[in-house]
Design a protein around this motif. Structure first.
Motif, short mmCIF file in Angstrom:
data_model
loop_
_atom_site.label_atom_id
_atom_site.label_comp_id
_atom_site.label_asym_id
_atom_site.label_seq_id
_atom_site.Cartn_x
_atom_site.Cartn_y
_atom_site.Cartn_z
N TRP A 43 0.83 -1.21 0.00
CA TRP A 43 0.00 0.00 0.00
C TRP A 43 0.86 1.26 0.00
CZ3 TRP A 43 -5.12 -0.34 -0.83
CH2 TRP A 43 -5.71 -1.59 -0.65
N ASP A 44 2.05 1.16 -0.54
CA ASP A 44 2.95 2.32 -0.55
C ASP A 44 2.40 3.48 -1.40
OD1 ASP A 44 4.66 0.85 0.99
OD2 ASP A 44 5.87 0.14 -0.70
N ALA A 45 1.47 3.20 -2.31
CA ALA A 45 0.96 4.25 -3.20
C ALA A 45 0.22 5.33 -2.43
CB ALA A 45 0.03 3.64 -4.25
N VAL A 46 -0.24 5.04 -1.20
CA VAL A 46 -1.01 6.05 -0.46
C VAL A 46 -0.10 6.97 0.36
CG1 VAL A 46 -2.94 4.43 -0.29
CG2 VAL A 46 -1.35 4.63 1.63
N GLU A 47 1.18 6.64 0.46
CA GLU A 47 2.05 7.40 1.37
C GLU A 47 2.19 8.87 0.97
OE1 GLU A 47 6.59 7.39 3.22
OE2 GLU A 47 5.85 5.67 2.08
N VAL A 48 2.51 9.12 -0.30
CA VAL A 48 2.74 10.50 -0.74
C VAL A 48 1.49 11.36 -0.57
CG1 VAL A 48 3.31 11.97 -2.70
CG2 VAL A 48 4.62 9.88 -2.28
N PRO A 49 0.31 10.95 -1.06
CA PRO A 49 -0.88 11.80 -0.85
C PRO A 49 -1.25 11.95 0.62
CG PRO A 49 -1.48 9.69 -1.86
CD PRO A 49 -0.01 9.79 -1.92
N VAL A 50 -1.00 10.92 1.43
CA VAL A 50 -1.32 11.00 2.85
C VAL A 50 -0.44 12.06 3.53
CG1 VAL A 50 -0.93 9.74 5.01
CG2 VAL A 50 -2.38 8.76 3.24
N ARG A 51 0.84 12.06 3.22
CA ARG A 51 1.74 13.06 3.79
C ARG A 51 1.33 14.47 3.35
NH1 ARG A 51 6.12 11.25 6.43
NH2 ARG A 51 6.71 9.05 6.16
N ALA A 52 0.90 14.60 2.11
CA ALA A 52 0.47 15.91 1.62
C ALA A 52 -0.78 16.38 2.38
CB ALA A 52 0.20 15.84 0.12
N ASN A 62 4.53 15.80 16.32
CA ASN A 62 4.91 14.47 15.86
C ASN A 62 3.63 13.65 15.68
OD1 ASN A 62 7.70 14.94 15.91
ND2 ASN A 62 7.81 14.47 18.10
N ILE A 63 3.35 13.28 14.43
CA ILE A 63 2.11 12.58 14.10
C ILE A 63 2.43 11.10 13.84
CG2 ILE A 63 0.04 12.60 12.68
CD1 ILE A 63 0.66 15.26 14.11
N TYR A 64 1.79 10.22 14.59
CA TYR A 64 1.94 8.78 14.41
C TYR A 64 0.65 8.25 13.76
CZ TYR A 64 5.74 9.44 17.73
OH TYR A 64 6.88 9.90 18.36
N ALA A 65 0.77 7.76 12.53
CA ALA A 65 -0.40 7.29 11.77
C ALA A 65 -0.22 5.82 11.42
CB ALA A 65 -0.59 8.13 10.51
N ASN A 66 -1.13 4.99 11.88
CA ASN A 66 -1.08 3.55 11.62
C ASN A 66 -2.27 3.14 10.75
OD1 ASN A 66 1.17 3.33 13.29
ND2 ASN A 66 -0.08 2.95 15.10
N LEU A 67 -1.98 2.42 9.68
CA LEU A 67 -3.03 1.92 8.77
C LEU A 67 -3.07 0.40 8.84
CD1 LEU A 67 -5.07 2.20 6.42
CD2 LEU A 67 -3.10 2.15 4.86
N ALA A 68 -4.26 -0.14 9.04
CA ALA A 68 -4.49 -1.59 9.01
C ALA A 68 -5.51 -1.89 7.91
CB ALA A 68 -5.00 -2.08 10.36
N ALA A 133 -7.77 5.38 -3.21
CA ALA A 133 -8.35 6.73 -3.12
C ALA A 133 -9.24 6.86 -1.88
CB ALA A 133 -9.14 7.04 -4.38
N ALA A 134 -9.98 5.80 -1.57
CA ALA A 134 -10.86 5.84 -0.41
C ALA A 134 -10.05 5.87 0.89
CB ALA A 134 -11.80 4.63 -0.42
N ILE A 135 -8.93 5.16 0.91
CA ILE A 135 -8.07 5.15 2.10
C ILE A 135 -7.48 6.54 2.33
CG2 ILE A 135 -5.86 4.31 2.96
CD1 ILE A 135 -6.60 1.56 1.84
N VAL A 136 -7.06 7.21 1.26
CA VAL A 136 -6.52 8.57 1.38
C VAL A 136 -7.60 9.52 1.88
CG1 VAL A 136 -5.54 10.52 0.12
CG2 VAL A 136 -4.73 8.21 -0.35
N ALA A 137 -8.81 9.40 1.33
CA ALA A 137 -9.92 10.25 1.78
C ALA A 137 -10.26 9.98 3.25
CB ALA A 137 -11.15 10.00 0.91
N SER A 138 -10.18 8.72 3.66
CA SER A 138 -10.43 8.38 5.05
C SER A 138 -9.38 9.00 5.96
CB SER A 138 -10.45 6.86 5.21
OG SER A 138 -10.66 6.49 6.56
N PHE A 139 -8.12 9.01 5.50
CA PHE A 139 -7.05 9.66 6.28
C PHE A 139 -7.33 11.15 6.41
CE2 PHE A 139 -3.07 12.02 6.49
CZ PHE A 139 -2.46 11.43 7.59
N GLU A 140 -7.77 11.77 5.34
CA GLU A 140 -8.06 13.21 5.39
C GLU A 140 -9.15 13.50 6.43
OE1 GLU A 140 -8.99 16.90 2.30
OE2 GLU A 140 -9.41 14.82 1.70
#
Length: 295
Positions: A43-52, A62-68, A133-140
């Motif tokens: 799932w590395d494809a979500v890293e860049v948009p998530v950081r943005a 310091n933000i700790y974000a865990n995805l399962a 895309a849904a995972i990134v939106a969920s992170f937002e």
């Protein structure tokens, strides 16, 4: 804009197609913005948009974000590993004429490790991209909840900081009114000390003593320190009222407030003024500690 603290927590769940996931976000104090991600393999494809998304919403911490992520509802697919099966059959045919044994059964052959693989049904490229895309939106959305919690705590911190600034202003006014810092009181005290020295010895030059007395009187004047304290309090109040990411600027003002309170104590020639200076240092330190939690 409202003040924000740097501590908070948020959790968000979601699902898309055959995937279900959960985000867990924690935020603690930090000098800058540091996003530390834990993402499952693949799932590395979500890293860049998530950081943005994080950088677009948060300024410090310091933000700790865990995805399962789990895949649900995917039908298992049974695959025969043809090369492994061919190798097994070749080995069986080679040993058939040399070993007196019963012919192998089909279930025994298929039970050999590597002959059969059971895997999840292959997903389409479209469903995979939709899940990302849904995972990134969920992170937002999770970052929005985290930011809301940080703002709520920031409001409480703002009230505490305003109360500390009121105490600093009140102590400064008390220092202003101390009788011992008035020019007349300083002059009387120095005059008494000089008279005592002249009574004890005739070796002192009265003119030189007068010059030294003027220098001491100038050093004992805390007018500048009180003016700077008032200016720093006014600036801190303005920053708190304006809100936003003002933590660093308030931290600088806290250092300046501490410097002025130390100088006031060092220059004090009166017990009451010294006690006020010590109380001032205590309140300034409390102010500085709370500022450390602001974004």
């Amino acid at each position: 804009m409202a003040l924000s603290s740097m501590t908070g927590f948020a959790r968000r769940h979601g699902a898309s197609g055959g995937y279900a996931w959960s985000w867990e976000l924690k935020s603690v104090n930090g000098k800058g913005l540091d996003v530390r991600l834990r993402i499952p393999p693949g799932w590395d494809a979500v890293e860049v948009p998530v950081r943005a998304k994080a950088a677009g919403t948060l300024s410090r911490g310091n933000i700790y974000a865990n995805l399962a992520v789990t895949r649900e509802g995917a039908a298992p697919v049974v695959r025969v590993n043809e090369p492994v099966l061919a190798a097994v059959l070749a080995a069986m045919n080679s040993l058939a004429g040399r070993i007196d044994a019963r012919p192998p059964r089909l279930d025994g052959v298929l039970g050999l490790r590597g002959v059969i693989d059971i895997v999840d049904e292959e997903e389409s490229e479209e469903s995979r991209r939709a899940a990302e895309a849904a995972i990134v939106a969920s992170f937002e959305a999770a970052v929005g909840e985290l930011n809301a919690m940080r703002r709520h705590e920031g409001e409480a911190l703002g009230a505490l900081l305003t109360a500390r600034l009121a105490e600093i202003a009140e102590l400064s006014q008390r220092a202003e009114a101390v009788p011992g810092r008035r020019p007349e009181a300083i002059k009387q005290k120095l005059g008494d000390q000089i008279a005592l020295l002249l009574d004890q010895s005739n070796r002192f030059d009265p003119d030189r003593l007068h010059q030294e007395a003027l220098l001491l009187a100038a050093k004992a004047d805390v007018r500048e320190e009180l003016d700077r304290l008032a200016a720093h309090v006014a600036q801190a109040r303005k920053l708190i009222a304006d809100g936003g990411a003002v933590g660093r600027r308030l931290d600088f003002l806290a250092q300046e407030l501490n410097r002025e309170s130390n100088t006031l104590c060092a220059k004090s020639n009166d017990v009451e003024l010294t006690n006020i200076g010590l109380a001032l240092k205590t309140v300034v330190e409390q102010f500085r500690e709370q500022v450390q939690n602001l974004e």
